[in-house]
Motif scaffolding. Sequence first.
Motif, PDB file in Angstrom:
ATOM      1  N   MET A   1     -30.855  -7.506 -12.008  1.00 24.35           N
ATOM      2  CA  MET A   1     -32.041  -7.382 -10.765  1.00 24.35           C
ATOM      3  C   MET A   1     -31.474  -6.590 -10.212  1.00 24.35           C
ATOM      4  N   GLY A   2     -29.771  -6.456  -9.600  1.00 22.52           N
ATOM      5  CA  GLY A   2     -30.138  -5.707  -7.964  1.00 22.52           C
ATOM      6  C   GLY A   2     -30.557  -6.078  -7.105  1.00 22.52           C
ATOM      7  N   TYR A   3     -28.874  -4.951  -5.664  1.00 25.98           N
ATOM      8  CA  TYR A   3     -29.631  -5.234  -4.605  1.00 25.98           C
ATOM      9  C   TYR A   3     -30.747  -5.158  -4.182  1.00 25.98           C
ATOM     10  N   ARG A   4     -30.651  -5.497  -3.195  1.00 23.55           N
ATOM     11  CA  ARG A   4     -32.393  -5.935  -2.368  1.00 23.55           C
ATOM     12  C   ARG A   4     -32.090  -6.728  -1.047  1.00 23.55           C
ATOM     13  N   LEU A   5     -33.147  -6.125  -0.348  1.00 27.04           N
ATOM     14  CA  LEU A   5     -33.405  -6.030   0.875  1.00 27.04           C
ATOM     15  C   LEU A   5     -34.028  -7.163   0.676  1.00 27.04           C
ATOM     16  N   SER A   6     -34.456  -8.293   1.659  1.00 25.49           N
ATOM     17  CA  SER A   6     -34.890  -9.624   2.222  1.00 25.49           C
ATOM     18  C   SER A   6     -36.772  -9.279   2.001  1.00 25.49           C
ATOM     19  N   ASP A   7     -37.593  -9.885   2.264  1.00 24.34           N
ATOM     20  CA  ASP A   7     -38.977  -9.302   2.711  1.00 24.34           C
ATOM     21  C   ASP A   7     -38.918  -9.376   4.154  1.00 24.34           C
ATOM     22  N   ALA A   8     -38.402 -10.267   5.100  1.00 18.73           N
ATOM     23  CA  ALA A   8     -38.608 -10.235   6.393  1.00 18.73           C
ATOM     24  C   ALA A   8     -37.259  -9.231   6.887  1.00 18.73           C
ATOM     25  N   ALA A  94     -22.724 -17.719   7.377  1.00 19.72           N
ATOM     26  CA  ALA A  94     -22.446 -18.309   6.914  1.00 19.72           C
ATOM     27  C   ALA A  94     -24.321 -19.495   7.140  1.00 19.72           C
ATOM     28  N   GLU A  95     -24.907 -18.866   7.980  1.00 23.64           N
ATOM     29  CA  GLU A  95     -26.125 -19.746   6.965  1.00 23.64           C
ATOM     30  C   GLU A  95     -27.239 -19.145   5.631  1.00 23.64           C
ATOM     31  N   ALA A  96     -26.642 -17.920   4.971  1.00 18.75           N
ATOM     32  CA  ALA A  96     -26.659 -17.118   4.274  1.00 18.75           C
ATOM     33  C   ALA A  96     -26.053 -17.945   2.748  1.00 18.75           C
ATOM     34  N   ILE A  97     -25.314 -18.356   3.142  1.00 19.38           N
ATOM     35  CA  ILE A  97     -23.922 -18.909   2.104  1.00 19.38           C
ATOM     36  C   ILE A  97     -24.721 -19.935   1.892  1.00 19.38           C
ATOM     37  N   ASP A  98     -24.989 -20.786   3.171  1.00 23.12           N
ATOM     38  CA  ASP A  98     -25.752 -22.604   2.570  1.00 23.12           C
ATOM     39  C   ASP A  98     -26.988 -21.880   2.265  1.00 23.12           C
ATOM     40  N   ARG A  99     -27.446 -21.642   2.680  1.00 25.43           N
ATOM     41  CA  ARG A  99     -29.048 -20.694   0.968  1.00 25.43           C
ATOM     42  C   ARG A  99     -28.352 -20.491   0.095  1.00 25.43           C
ATOM     43  N   ALA A 100     -26.881 -20.224   0.066  1.00 22.31           N
ATOM     44  CA  ALA A 100     -27.195 -19.518  -1.337  1.00 22.31           C
ATOM     45  C   ALA A 100     -26.828 -20.707  -2.229  1.00 22.31           C
ATOM     46  N   TYR A 101     -25.695 -21.708  -1.315  1.00 20.71           N
ATOM     47  CA  TYR A 101     -25.443 -22.768  -1.950  1.00 20.71           C
ATOM     48  C   TYR A 101     -26.553 -23.392  -2.182  1.00 20.71           C
ATOM     49  N   ASN A 151     -16.125 -12.535  -0.752  1.00 18.76           N
ATOM     50  CA  ASN A 151     -14.975 -12.802  -2.136  1.00 18.76           C
ATOM     51  C   ASN A 151     -16.338 -14.018  -3.153  1.00 18.76           C
ATOM     52  N   VAL A 152     -17.481 -13.144  -3.388  1.00 23.33           N
ATOM     53  CA  VAL A 152     -18.249 -13.981  -4.468  1.00 23.33           C
ATOM     54  C   VAL A 152     -17.549 -13.879  -5.514  1.00 23.33           C
ATOM     55  N   ALA A 153     -16.870 -13.133  -6.155  1.00 23.50           N
ATOM     56  CA  ALA A 153     -16.463 -14.005  -7.853  1.00 23.50           C
ATOM     57  C   ALA A 153     -15.111 -13.974  -7.259  1.00 23.50           C
ATOM     58  N   ALA A 154     -13.976 -13.791  -7.271  1.00 23.10           N
ATOM     59  CA  ALA A 154     -13.267 -13.915  -6.908  1.00 23.10           C
ATOM     60  C   ALA A 154     -12.042 -13.474  -6.261  1.00 23.10           C
ATOM     61  N   VAL A 155     -10.840 -14.014  -6.210  1.00 26.20           N
ATOM     62  CA  VAL A 155      -9.979 -14.046  -5.364  1.00 26.20           C
ATOM     63  C   VAL A 155      -8.911 -12.237  -5.642  1.00 26.20           C
ATOM     64  N   PRO A 156      -8.782 -11.558  -4.785  1.00 26.94           N
ATOM     65  CA  PRO A 156      -7.913 -11.185  -4.436  1.00 26.94           C
ATOM     66  C   PRO A 156      -6.131 -11.502  -5.173  1.00 26.94           C
ATOM     67  N   ALA A 157      -5.452 -11.354  -6.320  1.00 24.98           N
ATOM     68  CA  ALA A 157      -4.340 -11.667  -6.307  1.00 24.98           C
ATOM     69  C   ALA A 157      -2.979 -11.974  -5.750  1.00 24.98           C
ATOM     70  N   ASP A 174     -24.975 -14.550  -6.861  1.00 21.70           N
ATOM     71  CA  ASP A 174     -24.129 -13.244  -7.803  1.00 21.70           C
ATOM     72  C   ASP A 174     -24.123 -12.698  -5.730  1.00 21.70           C
ATOM     73  N   ALA A 175     -23.881 -11.228  -5.697  1.00 19.14           N
ATOM     74  CA  ALA A 175     -23.000 -10.827  -5.005  1.00 19.14           C
ATOM     75  C   ALA A 175     -24.535 -10.004  -4.316  1.00 19.14           C
ATOM     76  N   GLU A 176     -26.197  -9.743  -5.482  1.00 18.59           N
ATOM     77  CA  GLU A 176     -26.846  -9.200  -5.194  1.00 18.59           C
ATOM     78  C   GLU A 176     -27.638 -10.838  -4.608  1.00 18.59           C
ATOM     79  N   GLY A 177     -28.053 -11.778  -4.822  1.00 14.94           N
ATOM     80  CA  GLY A 177     -28.501 -12.327  -4.201  1.00 14.94           C
ATOM     81  C   GLY A 177     -28.093 -12.617  -2.911  1.00 14.94           C
ATOM     82  N   LEU A 178     -26.638 -12.930  -2.290  1.00  8.58           N
ATOM     83  CA  LEU A 178     -25.360 -13.457  -1.435  1.00  8.58           C
ATOM     84  C   LEU A 178     -26.681 -12.735  -0.485  1.00  8.58           C
ATOM     85  N   LEU A 179     -26.681 -10.826  -1.088  1.00  7.72           N
ATOM     86  CA  LEU A 179     -27.138  -9.941   0.047  1.00  7.72           C
ATOM     87  C   LEU A 179     -28.437 -10.521   0.151  1.00  7.72           C
TER      88      LEU A 179
END
Length: 265
Positions: A1-8, A94-101, A151-157, A174-179
Motif C-alpha cells: 500500500m505504501g507510506y501515506r499521511l493521514s487525512d488530518a 504512544a497514541e499511534a501505537i495504541d491505535r495500531a494495537y 522497532n516495528v518488525a524486528a529488534v537489532p541483534a 506494518d511501518a506504513e500503517g504506523l506512520l
Amino acid sequence: MGYRLSDAARAAGHRLHVYDRLGSTNTEALEKARGGETGPLWIVAHRQEAGRGRRGNGWSSLPGNLTASVLWPVAGVEPERVATLSFVAAVALAEAIDRAYTGARATDGPALGLKWPNDVLLGGAKLAGILLEAETLPGGRRAVVIGFGVNVAAVPAEMASRAASLAGSGIAVDAEGLLEHLTDRLAATARVWNRGRNFSEIRGLWLARASGLGSPIAVRAGIETLNGIFDQIDEGGRLVILAPDGMRRTVTAGEVHFGTAATAA
C-alpha cells in the motif's frame, strides 16, 4: 500500500517524501530546511544506513522498521519551548501505537511507557527512540527536526536483550500503517501544544504514561551520578528528582536508570 499521511495531517498542511535509502532521515530533513523548506514535511526511508540517536549513539534500522523524520515549523515558538516538542512527539507516538494495537486486536492496549527524555518502552524494553535536532540557518531562521525510529518488525541483534518490537509483541501493524497513525496523532498533539503555549496539557499526558514515576532513579551526566526518586517533569520538560536530602534537583540531560539499575548506579 505504501507510506501515506493521514487525512488530518494532509488537512493540516503536512507533506511526505519517501525514499528507498537514505543515510539519515534527520539529515535529509535538515538539508531540505537549508534549501528553504519550512514544513511540516515528513521524510521516510525504507532503509536508513547512517541513523543516529542521542548522545552520539547510532541507531540501527532493519527492513520493516519505521524510520521517519518531520521538519517542524517553529516560527513564533519561544526558543525555550522548542525542546518540549520531544514530549509532543512521544505522546503522539504512544497514541499511534495504541491505535495500531486496537486496530489489530480488540483487547486492552499494550504496556507502553515513556522514558525521559525520548524513549518509548513496551513491557519495559525499548521499542522506539525520538531524536530532536535543531539548527539556526542563515538569516536567523530556525530549523527543527523530529526523528522517529520504531522497532516495528524486528529488534537489532545488538539490542536483543533490552529492546522490543511490535511484531514480537503480537501487534500486527506494518511501518506504513504506523506512520499513518503517527501523522494523525502528531497533527492532533501539536494542536494541543499550540506552539508551546499549552505544554502543561502535553506534560500531563506524558506523565500519565511515564516509566518509573515515583521510583528510584539514577541519572548519569558525564562523571557525575544523581540518585533519588523520579518526582516529575517541570514546565520546561526537565526531569525533577527528589534527592535523599529532601531537596528537588532538576536535570536537563543524562543517562537514566530505574529500579535496581538505579540503586546499583
